[in-house]
Design a protein around this motif. Structure first.
Motif, PDB file in Angstrom:
ATOM      1  N   GLY A   8       0.831  -1.207   0.000  1.00 30.32           N
ATOM      2  CA  GLY A   8       0.000   0.000   0.000  1.00 30.32           C
ATOM      3  C   GLY A   8       0.856   1.243   0.000  1.00 30.32           C
ATOM      4  N   GLN A 256       1.234   8.671   6.051  1.00 32.49           N
ATOM      5  CA  GLN A 256       0.340   9.294   7.025  1.00 32.49           C
ATOM      6  C   GLN A 256      -1.067   8.739   6.881  1.00 32.49           C
ATOM      7  OE1 GLN A 256      -2.670  11.555   7.495  1.00 32.49           O
ATOM      8  NE2 GLN A 256      -1.598  13.289   6.620  1.00 32.49           N
ATOM      9  N   LEU A 257      -1.539   8.661   5.649  1.00 29.89           N
ATOM     10  CA  LEU A 257      -2.914   8.212   5.449  1.00 29.89           C
ATOM     11  C   LEU A 257      -3.053   6.714   5.618  1.00 29.89           C
ATOM     12  CD1 LEU A 257      -3.484  10.690   2.633  1.00 29.89           C
ATOM     13  CD2 LEU A 257      -4.924  10.515   4.624  1.00 29.89           C
ATOM     14  N   GLN A 258      -2.011   5.957   5.188  1.00 32.85           N
ATOM     15  CA  GLN A 258      -2.084   4.506   5.369  1.00 32.85           C
ATOM     16  C   GLN A 258      -2.115   4.169   6.856  1.00 32.85           C
ATOM     17  OE1 GLN A 258      -2.064   1.860   3.170  1.00 32.85           O
ATOM     18  NE2 GLN A 258      -1.976   2.998   1.252  1.00 32.85           N
ATOM     19  N   GLN A 260      -3.253   6.051   9.281  1.00 38.11           N
ATOM     20  CA  GLN A 260      -4.579   6.388   9.804  1.00 38.11           C
ATOM     21  C   GLN A 260      -5.574   5.300   9.470  1.00 38.11           C
ATOM     22  OE1 GLN A 260      -6.776  10.074   9.762  1.00 38.11           O
ATOM     23  NE2 GLN A 260      -5.008  11.038   8.796  1.00 38.11           N
ATOM     24  N   ALA A 261      -5.496   4.816   8.219  1.00 36.27           N
ATOM     25  CA  ALA A 261      -6.461   3.804   7.803  1.00 36.27           C
ATOM     26  C   ALA A 261      -6.274   2.513   8.576  1.00 36.27           C
ATOM     27  CB  ALA A 261      -6.326   3.539   6.305  1.00 36.27           C
ATOM     28  N   ARG A 262      -5.097   2.342   9.169  1.00 36.89           N
ATOM     29  CA  ARG A 262      -4.886   1.145   9.992  1.00 36.89           C
ATOM     30  C   ARG A 262      -5.180   1.403  11.441  1.00 36.89           C
ATOM     31  NH1 ARG A 262      -2.252   0.358   5.535  1.00 36.89           N
ATOM     32  NH2 ARG A 262      -1.837  -1.761   4.855  1.00 36.89           N
ATOM     33  N   GLY A 263      -5.581   2.627  11.753  1.00 40.13           N
ATOM     34  CA  GLY A 263      -6.024   2.896  13.100  1.00 40.13           C
ATOM     35  C   GLY A 263      -4.913   3.158  14.101  1.00 40.13           C
ATOM     36  N   THR A 264      -3.758   3.561  13.637  1.00 42.52           N
ATOM     37  CA  THR A 264      -2.714   3.869  14.618  1.00 42.52           C
ATOM     38  C   THR A 264      -3.056   5.163  15.333  1.00 42.52           C
ATOM     39  OG1 THR A 264      -1.538   4.967  12.860  1.00 42.52           O
ATOM     40  CG2 THR A 264      -0.763   2.792  13.499  1.00 42.52           C
TER      41      THR A 264
END
Lengths: 306, 362, 353
Positions: A8, A256-258, A260-264
């Motif tokens: 990703g 940054q967005l990846q 976030q999408a994984r919930g870190t």
């Protein structure tokens, strides 16, 4: 199935990094001739807006790409005339170009904001498309500009280092007086590289509006022009290193967005700072040697004499 | 040298006199019945939020005789908006519509200085004599959208792109997840924040990141849904639109449904009140069935899903409040006690994600 | 830098000479601006005369309009000094934006920490913190340049992007306003921290600070020994070093001083206008300030006049958008054109780099 983070990240890095690479290449070539163009952001905006407007009006994205390159090349020629012939201060002229780009792009784009385009067509070689973990990602499913990005970088390297013209260009960037004495025409060479660099910047902008966002909004480039200027230094004015730099920075944006999408739990704002801090750190770490890698007469007063 | 000075001074004086002479007649043009001034944070062509206001006010100008609309676009959400608002009033606006939350401070200051001008502020806070607040409550309507998403998803992972994590946006995500969970207990919503109402490059990257994470239905709360919907459609995902129902044209295959705003009836009433001298500032929040409408369904939505969504929509329009306790946030803390609710006027204060949403707010 | 007039024509009154020269050059620029603006308006299908009339009416001819001009001038003065001061040393500061936000940030921290303090303590504190915030942020590129690690043009540019992100983090997190709307901003500053406003307009005491700063800058550079040292470094750093001038120390100090003024711009916008910390304090003052300083040749009077001119132009942009439907973008084109023309003319102001 979810894409592994690495895949990703790579996909995101290429998506974001393509326009960075074209912009960096354009600026590298121009800086090699001794001219620093702080108005790169303006060129990107001109490319993005003209590309989008032409595509929306005609339905043909290739027309948009061509128009973007031509428009940015012309703007760079205007910049060149001021800097080469009128011998104006390069930094002030560059900032002027930036404001010019803000204004012109907003005017051109305003009529087409909200227009829907299908953008540049994407293409993936069939044999890659069958691989399971690739199929669901955007990897190797690129538009023409992305496919050509690395080849163009290699071409730029070859032109710069393996042709007479490139040699002359670099000589002008190191010492225009000596180059002149050796029979080269500094002004002519600079006038030749400026539209080329401008066209590359125009392609960078076009990629942003025609392949990434598929829309236009004011100040859409969000500072990419300035990151590209830093990337030129990061890559030691070498088009091949620029590939690595663009990937790194495209990746930082995507990270940054990846994440976030994984919930870190890391704040998106801190993640956003990463590209800029990273550039600074790299510049710091190789500060001394990088300075020596610069074309000696870059900007004339760009580096001062200390 | 003296000649140069004389010529320059003469030119300035002449310019000043000329401008002054020309300025005078401008003040006495024919005055229309009502001038409405609208201030937008983006462009009216954005296929989304700003366009919804532009369209509604244009409708009012068509329906009511003597109404003229003046607009300012791309006005930053800062104190700089104050001079734009003042300017509109100086140009004769008697009804001013600041359409973004960030204009709150500036609008209130200007409203207090001009008690004879009516303000309708899209946001919240206490209404004043000449300062009304309004908004279309989408948060409960999002419950119906969540129902659609929960039923259509195959991976049980839904994606949501937020521009700015303000209370209204968080409420939308929460409403969405609550709706999805109500028909599909395994459904989770991944929330990603881009940091701006209209950062197109980030929106594209966010949509891709969500799809990489396995989300197959994506919704959003940003100024214009276009970029996200197109990115999702390009990768074969499904989308639920927001701000404008016209966005369905962007996703011929993957469109499920969406929410849109219809401000025209509200503004028509307000304009009539102002022209009749009967305006008084109130807090008006209306939701589904009034200011908020559900978009038509896409071709791939089966009839049973459509029925479920319509049913949920009717419940919400009839007063059902999905934000009813007990509700925990996604860090396990109880946010609403049993029977506790979040009212329409308190939505702006929401600052937590409901259990089932994957995302952090810090 | 102009030296004394030629010997063949002794100046009867040097001050008058300066004023006349100044006004004629800036006057020419202004007249030229009017002409170009008119052409642009015509090209956009608008009526230039009505546009001038509207602009005049809503800026110079109205008390409120004039006060709004002063509101715009204040941060421009600070931002221009932020560029002009280091420029005397031959240093390029394009980091005004970042330094501005750092100043606002530092001043906010002080205001929130000392919320209960009275105004006669709080005001000097926020002023000082505003200056320090910008100064420290600019000292970083200064130190990097002094250590010959990174060129300050690039480092100030890159550092522009970090302070606004820190501000965003704070106003979404620890400094989030508890008020209803959830719009990202900090709570209001304590009243004692707000800069007093003048004549019940939006013009605030920051304007006085800016004017004082401008005078101080002019005095520093033209009338002190330090100014001579600065100009020596700007002219020829090697020679200056050999003369015993501490070039590295001046590098850091020069950028820090400049950054401090940019920080004051941020403090002024936060404590004088917005009343709280917000994401959108600056619409690019850092870059506009660069243009102002450059067009003015770094001279104090020029900075004042050019800042005023820019204020009128940007105000016209707002006004004409509403009254004539002219996109604000035209203003950027206008500013760029002015700059291009000045750059292209051979008698362009001689900057110190």
């Amino acid at each position: 199935m979810t894409t592994p983070l690495v895949a990703g990240l790579l996909a995101g890095a290429i998506l974001s990094g393509t326009s960075l690479l074209y912009a960096t290449l354009g600026e590298t070539l121009v800086e090699r001739s001794g001219i620093v163009n702080l108005g790169l952001e303006g060129l990107l905006l001109i490319g993005a807006s003209v590309g989008f407007a032409l595509t929306a009006a005609s339905g043909n994205p290739w027309l948009g790409v061509a128009g973007a390159a031509a428009a940015a090349a012309s703007a760079n020629l205007l910049f060149g005339w001021l800097v080469v012939t009128r011998k104006a201060n390069q930094l002030a002229t560059g900032l002027g170009l930036m404001f010019f780009g803000f204004g012109v792009s907003a005017l051109i784009g305003s009529r087409y904001t909200g227009a829907v385009i299908s953008g540049l067509p994407r293409w993936r070689p069939a044999w890659l498309g069958d691989v399971a973990w690739i199929k669901s990602t955007t990897l190797f499913n690129y538009d023409l500009l992305t496919w050509l990005a690395v080849p163009v970088a290699c071409l730029a390297w070859w032109v710069l280092f393996e042709t007479r013209w490139g040699l002359g260009l670099r000589a002008v960037g190191e010492n225009p007086a000596a180059a002149f004495a050796a029979g080269r025409d500094p002004a002519a060479l600079q006038y030749q590289v400026l539209p080329l660099g401008g066209a590359l910047a125009g392609l960078a902008g076009a990629h942003l509006s025609l392949a990434v966002t598929l829309t236009w909004s004011e100040y859409m480039t969000g500072g990419r022009g300035f990151i590209a200027i830093a990337l030129v230094i990061f890559s030691k004015w070498n088009p091949l290193w620029a590939i690595a730099g663009a990937l790194l920075f495209g990746g930082a944006e995507a990270l940054q967005l990846q994440l976030q999408a994984r919930g870190t739990g890391i704040s998106p704002f801190f993640l956003d700072m990463v590209p800029y801090l990273l550039t600074l750190l790299v510049l710091l770490a190789w500060g001394g040697s990088r300075r020596l890698a610069a074309p000696a007469s870059l900007g004339r007063t760009f580096y001062g004499s200390s | 040298m003296r000649l140069k000075i004389a010529a320059l001074s003469g030119a300035f004086v002449l310019a000043g006199v000329l401008a002054g002479l020309l300025a005078a007649p401008v003040a006495f043009g024919q005055t229309p019945g009502l001038i409405i001034g609208a201030v937008y944070v983006g462009s009216v062509n954005d296929y989304g939020y700003n366009r919804s206001f532009h369209d509604a006010l244009a409708q009012v100008a068509r329906d009511l005789p003597g109404v003229k609309v003046i607009e300012a676009e791309n006005v930053p959400e800062s104190a700089a908006a104050e001079s734009v608002l003042e300017n509109m009033i100086q140009q004769g606006a008697k009804l001013v519509v600041p359409t973004s939350f960030g204009y709150a401070d500036a609008s209130r200051r200007v409203a207090r200085r001009h008690r004879d001008v009516a303000f309708e502020f899209a946001g919240d806070g206490d209404p004043e004599r000449n300062f009304g607040v309004f908004f279309g409550s989408t948060q409960r309507a999002m419950y119906a959208m969540g129902v659609a998403a929960g039923k259509m998803t195959k991976t049980n992972k839904l994606g949501f792109v937020l521009g700015v994590p303000i209370g209204y946006s968080l409420g939308n995500v929460n409403g969405f997840e609550l709706g999805a969970k109500s028909v599909n207990p395994k459904a989770k919503t991944v929330a990603v924040v881009t940091g701006g109402w209209s950062d197109k490059a980030k929106e594209a990257a966010a949509a891709n990141a969500l799809l990489d994470q396995g989300c197959d239905v994506v919704s959003m709360h940003v100024d214009s849904p276009a970029t996200i919907i197109q990115a999702v459609e390009a990768r074969g995902g499904m989308s639920i639109g927001f701000q404008s129902i016209e966005a369905r044209a962007l996703a011929p295959k993957g469109w499920i449904t969406g929410l849109g705003f219809n401000w025209a009836p509200f503004f028509t009433q307000i304009a009539k009140d102002v022209m009749a001298g009967k305006f008084s500032g109130q807090a008006i929040y209306r939701g589904l069935g009034d200011m908020v409408v559900i978009a038509p369904f896409g071709p791939s939505v089966p009839p049973d899903v459509q029925t479920a969504v319509k049913k949920a929509g009717d419940e919400v329009a009839g007063g059902f409040n999905p934000f009813t306790g007990p509700l925990n946030d996604n860090e396990g803390r109880p946010q609403l006690p049993p029977g506790g609710t979040v009212g329409l006027d308190q939505m702006g204060r929401m600052n937590w994600y409901v259990d089932g949403v994957i995302g952090t707010l810090r | 830098m102009r030296l004394a007039p030629t010997a063949t024509r002794p100046a009867a009154n040097p001050l008058a000479g300066t004023i006349v020269r100044g006004f004629s050059r800036y006057g020419l620029i202004t007249v030229f601006v009017l002409a170009v603006f008119g052409a642009v308006l015509l090209a956009s299908g608008k009526d230039p005369l009505k546009a001038y009339a509207d602009t005049f009416r809503f800026t110079l001819a109205s008390a409120y309009g004039f006060s709004e001009l002063l509101v715009r001038v204040t941060p421009l003065l600070f931002a221009a000094i932020a560029v002009a001061l280091p420029a005397r040393l031959g240093l390029i500061n394009v980091g005004g934006e970042g330094q501005l936000y750092m100043g606002a940030l530092a001043a906010s921290a002080g205001a929130f920490q000392l919320a209960a303090a009275p105004a006669w303590i709080l005001l000097p504190v926020v002023l000082l913190l505003g200056f320090l915030g910008g100064a420290v942020w600019a000292a970083i590129p200064g130190a990097l340049r002094a250590a010959k690690l990174v060129n300050e043009t690039v480092s100030t540019l890159l550092l522009n992007y970090i302070p606004p992100l820190i501000v965003s983090y704070l106003i979404f997190g620890p400094w989030r306003s508890p008020e209803n709307s959830g719009f990202p901003q900090s709570p209001r500053y304590p009243k004692a921290a707000l800069l007093p406003s003048l004549f019940d307009t939006r013009v605030h005491a920051g304007l006085l600070v800016a004017l004082a700063g401008l005078a101080a800058y002019g005095w520093l550079v033209d009338r002190t020994r330090w100014g001579v040292e600065m100009r020596a470094i700007g002219g020829n750093p090697e020679a200056a070093r050999r003369l015993g001038i501490a070039v590295p120390a001046w590098t850091v100090a020069g950028l820090a001083l400049g950054g401090g003024f940019a920080g004051l711009a941020g403090m002024g916008e936060a404590m004088g206008i917005a009343g709280r910390l917000q994401q959108s304090l600056s619409p690019g003052y850092g870059f506009t300030g660069f243009l102002v300083a450059w067009l003015a040749g770094g001279r104090p009077l020029g900075i004042l006049l050019m800042a005023f001119l820019f204020a009128v132009i940007t105000a016209a942009g707002d006004i004409l958008q509403i009254s004539q439907g002219l996109p604000y973008a035209v203003v950027n084109i206008l500013l760029a054109t002015i700059l291009f023309v000045v750059l292209a003319s051979r008698s362009a102001p001689r900057t110190s780099k």
